[in-house]
Design an enzyme around this catalytic site. Structure first.
Site: not given
Ligand code: GLN
Length: 310
Positions: A68, A71, A193, A245, A263
């Site tokens: 993430s 992002k 994505y 988050y 993650v």
């Molecule tokens: N690729 C992961 C997902 O879509 C990214 C989530 C994350 O890093 N928080 O669940």
């Protein structure tokens, strides 16, 4: 190296030692099977400053799945491409929900709360997939340019693993499409994505490539304008309120820096006017944030007095 930089390097080294027993407090992400096999005791931290210094300790040069953290780059690309119209399709409010939650999205008619939860990042992926002839290549090119490194690549095993286990992300994207908030075909949006999430980078590469956000949108090394000062401000504001988050409030309360987790175990923190910190340790807490990664960022920010709220 100047004395204060040698001092910083020593501080990072010492910090790693304080975390030796904390790897057991979290669990490596296993809902993406390819991530489950990462060694839980890998750990690194790097600090890059806008005046040109880069230091690190531990596994700070070892690439990991940025997940993430991608992002942040995607958001900058989309803002550059479509300008303020982006904010008609995604908001800038914290969600108060887990990163992959779907529940709010229906109440709010397919408009994601912010661009750094999964729904919002899928929306941003749609913007990129619809506005670039090859959005995946454009993304990789953007990151490689920022990191000054042409060898950065997509980990195909992670990509395939996410694609095979991506039903929740597909559900988010289809729900938004049902509200006419997705333009491209869903498989193209998901493919973009999952590609950006599956990019591997090291702490050092992430810290240096995000320096523009600490420097009003200008890459301090090349003097290139990566985004406007206003957009750098906006990205940092979103990272402050939503980047960790449903732990963003606690992170602001205790650390006080715009930050983003993934993650894969990475955490980046922007220190406006100073530089970027990136820490990595795979085991995650229940919010999907790296336990040791957060501790490391928190400790160095405290030690150097970096909070933006001082
Ligand atoms: N690729 C992961 C997902 O879509 C990214 C989530 C994350 O890093 N928080 O669940």
């Amino acid at each position: 190296m100047k004395k204060n930089i040698v001092d910083l390097q020593e501080k990072l080294q010492a910090l790693l030692l304080t975390q030796q027993d904390n790897f057991l407090q979290g669990a490596v992400a296993d809902y993406i099977p390819a991530l489950a096999s990462v060694k839980p005791d890998l750990v690194g931290i790097s600090v890059a400053t806008i005046d040109g210094n880069v230091v690190g300790a531990g596994d700070y040069q070892r690439p990991f799945s940025i997940q993430s953290i991608s992002k942040v780059f995607g958001l900058v690309m989309a803002m550059n491409r479509v300008g303020d119209s982006l904010w008609q399709r995604v908001r800038m409010e914290p969600s108060g929900q887990p990163f992959n939650s779907i529940i709010q999205l229906e109440w709010e008619k397919g408009i994601p709360r912010n661009p750094v939860i999964n729904a919002g990042a899928l929306l941003v992926s749609d913007v990129l997939a619809s506005h670039f002839s090859s959005s995946k290549l454009a993304f990789l090119t953007f990151i490689r340019k920022l990191a000054g490194n042409d060898t950065i690549r997509v980990d195909n095993q992670v990509y395939q693993s996410e694609l095979t286990h991506g039903n929740r992300n597909a559900a988010l994207a289809y729900l938004m499409k049902s509200f006419d908030n997705i333009e491209a075909e869903i498989p193209d949006v998901l493919s973009h994505y999952f590609t950006q999430c599956a990019i591997s980078m090291s702490c050092q590469q992430l810290a240096t490539s995000l320096l523009f956000l600490a420097n009003k949108g200008i890459d301090p090394r090349t003097k290139n304008n990566i985004c406007t000062a206003r957009d750098a401000h906006r990205v940092n504001a979103i990272l402050s309120t939503s980047g960790m988050y449903d732990q963003s409030g606690e992170f602001a309360f205790s650390v006080g820096l715009p930050a983003k987790s993934g993650v894969g175990g990475g955490v980046i923190a922007i220190v406006p006017g100073y530089g970027v910190i990136c820490a990595w340790s795979p085991p995650l807490n229940k919010f999907g944030n790296s336990v040791v990664g957060m501790n490391l960022v928190s400790d160095i920010a405290e030690e150097l007095g970096l909070s933006i709220y001082h």
